[in-house]
Design an enzyme around this catalytic site. Structure first.
Site, PDB file in Angstrom:
ATOM      1  N   TYR A  48     -16.142  16.336 -35.243  1.00 25.34           N
ATOM      2  CA  TYR A  48     -15.419  15.602 -34.199  1.00 25.34           C
ATOM      3  C   TYR A  48     -16.326  15.539 -32.980  1.00 25.34           C
ATOM      4  CZ  TYR A  48     -12.075  14.630 -30.470  1.00 25.34           C
ATOM      5  OH  TYR A  48     -11.444  14.087 -29.380  1.00 25.34           O
ATOM      6  N   ASP A 105     -14.539  11.931 -37.012  1.00 24.07           N
ATOM      7  CA  ASP A 105     -14.430  10.989 -35.907  1.00 24.07           C
ATOM      8  C   ASP A 105     -15.674  11.189 -35.044  1.00 24.07           C
ATOM      9  OD1 ASP A 105     -13.915   9.646 -33.556  1.00 24.07           O
ATOM     10  OD2 ASP A 105     -12.013  10.666 -33.125  1.00 24.07           O
ATOM     11  N   HIS A 141      -4.839   7.301 -34.807  1.00 27.55           N
ATOM     12  CA  HIS A 141      -5.978   6.905 -35.637  1.00 27.55           C
ATOM     13  C   HIS A 141      -5.476   6.588 -37.037  1.00 27.55           C
ATOM     14  CE1 HIS A 141      -9.625   8.347 -33.260  1.00 27.55           C
ATOM     15  NE2 HIS A 141      -8.598   8.754 -32.523  1.00 27.55           N
TER      16      HIS A 141
END
Length: 299
Positions: A125, A155, A243
């Site tokens: 992340y 992500d 998301h």
């Protein structure tokens, strides 16, 4: 008892390996954890890469069910922010060998065996700034840790090809930083699986209220030599999180190839005439295809 040859010849088709990655935007609320686990179960997810769990080290709530009995976590040391996790389905029988945990809850690397095959599972992340530095440093650590088949989900807060990975056609990330990230991925031979399966499509995983644009910033990466194992790659709809999940179906580790994979005969590259011909063909290929209509990764 009579024999039935036609029954003995029936081939067993194992379920594909289903991998998903999702930014959860916080899992401290029990209802959100329940929603996540129900969704993973209904989709028969084998491996789940999660980001933004928002668990604080020493205060992480339980994240498990009968289908996902254990969760590997990397939590933030002092606050309920960041945080990543890897969940594996009970039927997968993943045998963990070693893990590498980021002390700031930004990445988690695990290696282990599935059906006697070694896999390295990595979730990352990236922060909202200095993404290039973070990705370069974390993937450098991953490179020395990796064994077997590497699967990365996360992500990274960057549209890798802004022209088609952003609804506005551009990004607040500089082109230099994006090229640096692309180079880092290339050095590890990591390929964006969804883009490999959808070379010209436009789909997004997140909407930024601040920038007022949609972007594809959530990814699953595989190394080039394993791309032939991909069956499907899809982007789901954002529902309880902000998301959309990215889901990959790939060949089960139970499948064994029935034919040998093609391999270049290296000795051919010692032949000057072959090298000359290859050079000519490559020059012709790029001359014909570098017209500005396709992204470089597709070419």
């Amino acid at each position: 008892m009579a024999n039935h040859p036609h029954q003995s010849q029936m081939a067993y088709e194992p379920d594909p390996l289903c991998i998903t990655t999702m930014n959860c935007r916080g899992l401290n609320i029990p209802e959100r954890r329940s929603h996540l686990l129900r969704e993973l179960t209904s989709k028969r997810v084998s491996i789940a890469f999660l980001q933004e769990t928002h668990f604080k080290e020493g205060h992480a709530p339980p994240l498990k069910s009968k289908h996902y009995p254990t969760a590997a976590l990397s939590n933030h040391p002092t606050a309920r922010k960041a945080g990543v996790a890897v969940l594996t389905h009970a039927q997968l029988q993943f045998q963990e060998v070693e893990r590498l945990v980021d002390p700031n809850g930004r990445y988690l690397f695990i290696k282990g065996d599935i059906q006697n095959r070694r896999y390295t599972l990595a979730t990352i992340y990236a922060p909202n700034n200095n993404q290039s530095h973070f990705i370069r440093k974390s993937l450098s650590n991953l490179s020395s840790f990796t064994e077997g088949t590497l699967i990365v989900g996360g992500d990274i807060n960057v549209p890798l090809i802004p022209l088609i990975d952003s609804s506005t056609g551009h990004s607040s990330i500089t082109q230099g930083a994006i090229r640096s990230i692309q180079k880092t991925l290339k050095n590890l031979r990591l390929v964006d699986c969804w883009r490999a399966m959808h070379p010209e499509d436009r789909e997004y995983t997140h909407y930024s209220v601040i920038h007022k644009r949609y972007a594809r910033i959530d990814y699953i990466f595989l190394q080039q030599e394993h791309l032939d194992a991909i069956q499907t790659a899809e982007i789901g709809t954002a529902s309880w999180s902000d998301h959309g999940p990215v889901t990959l179906q790939m060949d089960s580790p139970r499948v064994r190839p029935t034919t040998r994979s093609w391999r270049l005969q290296d000795s051919l590259l010692l032949d000057p005439s072959v090298k000359e011909k290859v050079s000519e063909e490559l020059t012709s290929y790029f001359t014909l295809n570098e017209t500005g209509d396709l992204p470089a990764t597709t070419i």
